[in-house]
Design an enzyme around this catalytic site. Structure first.
Site, PDB file in Angstrom:
ATOM      1  N   ASN A  14      50.822  35.689  52.409  1.00 25.87           N
ATOM      2  CA  ASN A  14      50.828  34.298  52.939  1.00 25.87           C
ATOM      3  C   ASN A  14      52.216  33.705  53.369  1.00 25.87           C
ATOM      4  OD1 ASN A  14      48.106  33.013  52.499  1.00 25.87           O
ATOM      5  ND2 ASN A  14      48.180  34.151  50.851  1.00 25.87           N
ATOM      6  N   LEU A  91      52.070  32.767  40.494  1.00 30.19           N
ATOM      7  CA  LEU A  91      51.346  32.691  39.306  1.00 30.19           C
ATOM      8  C   LEU A  91      51.790  32.157  38.081  1.00 30.19           C
ATOM      9  CD1 LEU A  91      49.737  36.513  39.745  1.00 30.19           C
ATOM     10  CD2 LEU A  91      48.824  33.926  40.167  1.00 30.19           C
ATOM     11  N   ASN A 108      49.254  24.268  47.757  1.00 21.81           N
ATOM     12  CA  ASN A 108      48.910  25.658  47.166  1.00 21.81           C
ATOM     13  C   ASN A 108      47.695  26.164  47.980  1.00 21.81           C
ATOM     14  OD1 ASN A 108      48.770  27.748  45.005  1.00 21.81           O
ATOM     15  ND2 ASN A 108      46.643  26.744  44.339  1.00 21.81           N
ATOM     16  N   HIS A 110      44.452  28.608  47.650  1.00 21.38           N
ATOM     17  CA  HIS A 110      43.411  29.260  46.665  1.00 21.38           C
ATOM     18  C   HIS A 110      42.469  29.992  47.464  1.00 21.38           C
ATOM     19  CE1 HIS A 110      41.500  29.889  42.923  1.00 21.38           C
ATOM     20  NE2 HIS A 110      40.630  29.710  43.517  1.00 21.38           N
ATOM     21  N   ASP A 151      44.379  24.001  40.366  1.00 22.59           N
ATOM     22  CA  ASP A 151      43.461  23.969  41.373  1.00 22.59           C
ATOM     23  C   ASP A 151      42.815  22.387  41.731  1.00 22.59           C
ATOM     24  OD1 ASP A 151      44.180  26.437  42.019  1.00 22.59           O
ATOM     25  OD2 ASP A 151      42.456  27.177  40.862  1.00 22.59           O
TER      26      ASP A 151
HETATM   27  C1  GRF Z   1      46.276  34.630  47.922  1.00 24.52           C
HETATM   28  O1  GRF Z   1      44.748  35.347  47.723  1.00 24.52           O
HETATM   29  C2  GRF Z   1      46.354  33.188  47.536  1.00 24.52           C
HETATM   30  O2  GRF Z   1      45.384  32.542  47.985  1.00 24.52           O
HETATM   31  C3  GRF Z   1      46.492  33.359  45.925  1.00 24.52           C
HETATM   32  O3  GRF Z   1      47.227  34.341  45.538  1.00 24.52           O
HETATM   33  C4  GRF Z   1      47.305  35.278  46.688  1.00 24.52           C
HETATM   34  C5  GRF Z   1      48.586  35.686  47.190  1.00 24.52           C
HETATM   35  O4  GRF Z   1      48.727  36.872  47.869  1.00 24.52           O
HETATM   36  N1  GRF Z   1      46.984  32.085  45.430  1.00 24.52           N
HETATM   37  P1  GRF Z   1      49.860  37.121  48.796  1.00 24.52           P
HETATM   38  O5  GRF Z   1      50.978  37.280  47.689  1.00 24.52           O
HETATM   39  O6  GRF Z   1      50.427  35.855  49.624  1.00 24.52           O
HETATM   40  O7  GRF Z   1      49.647  38.499  49.538  1.00 24.52           O
END
Ligand code: GRF
Length: 209
Positions: A14, A91, A108, A110, A151
């Site tokens: 992301n 996380l 965020n 999700h 969330d």
């Molecule tokens: C994604 O699925 C996001 O929605 C969630 O954690 C994951 C992170 O993936 N919160 P990345 O590190 O961006 O590849």
């Protein structure tokens, strides 16, 4: 200029979507000032370095209280003059004073259609495992503002994704990322940078052009 901090713990796809959107001039007036991780091994840090973005590591265990951890994180955000905090696979729970100081300036992503498959314990592949176990036919992703609960804050954008009979948690995770997450996260940042996102009574309203 909208100055971002992107908070990460993992692969950073992301984050990459944001970096790519900026490179492709799809986010004029947006810059990623810093990528902050709580995991030294997060590949997201490597992506940031390759893009020439500053990185910072912040480990909760190095602080004696949540208060002290919060102050350290806040001073990092101030150091980089951050306007908007983007949680992209972050996380760790943000300390309260960070959430309060950046009220309505933290978003965020999700990987489900909130309020389904979200909250405590729903992260990573666990979300997609739960989606498949329940047998829903449509899932998706959500970008929302962050408040004190997991969330829970006002929803900015959502995008649906089909679930297929032969999906595994991994194939579903990949499709949700490709078809939803990597699209709506940069889109939400763009809308915020254009000052088109407004919150009234815990609901988001977007100015349409
Ligand atoms: C994604 O699925 C996001 O929605 C969630 O954690 C994951 C992170 O993936 N919160 P990345 O590190 O961006 O590849």
């Amino acid at each position: 200029m909208l100055r971002l901090a992107v908070l990460v713990s993992g692969g950073g796809t992301n984050l990459q979507a944001l970096i790519d959107s900026i490179r492709q001039n799809k986010l004029p007036g947006v810059s990623i000032e810093v990528v902050i991780s709580n995991k030294p091994e997060a590949y997201a840090l490597e992506r940031a370095k390759q893009a020439g973005i500053s990185t910072e590591l912040i480990l909760k265990k190095n602080y004696e209280s949540s208060q002290a951890f919060g102050e350290a994180l806040l001073s990092l955000l101030y150091k980089y003059n951050v306007d908007l905090v983007v949680l992209a696979g972050c996380l760790f729970m943000l300390p309260e004073q960070v959430i309060q100081s950046y009220k309505n300036w933290i978003i965020n992503i999700h990987p489900s259609l909130i309020p389904a498959f979200c909250g405590t314990g729903f992260y990573g592949l666990k979300v997609h495992e739960a989606v498949l176990a329940r047998g829903v036919k449509v899932t998706g992703a959500t970008v929302h503002f962050v408040d004190e609960q997991y969330d829970n804050g006002p929803i900015i954008l959502q995008k649906p994704v089909m679930v297929y009979d032969d999906d595994t948690p991994k194939t579903l995770q990949k499709r949700v990322m490709e078809e939803a997450e990597w699209i709506i996260l940069p889109e939400a940042v763009r809308l915020i940078s254009e000052n088109r996102v407004h919150i009234r009574d815990s609901r988001v309203y977007i100015d349409r052009i």
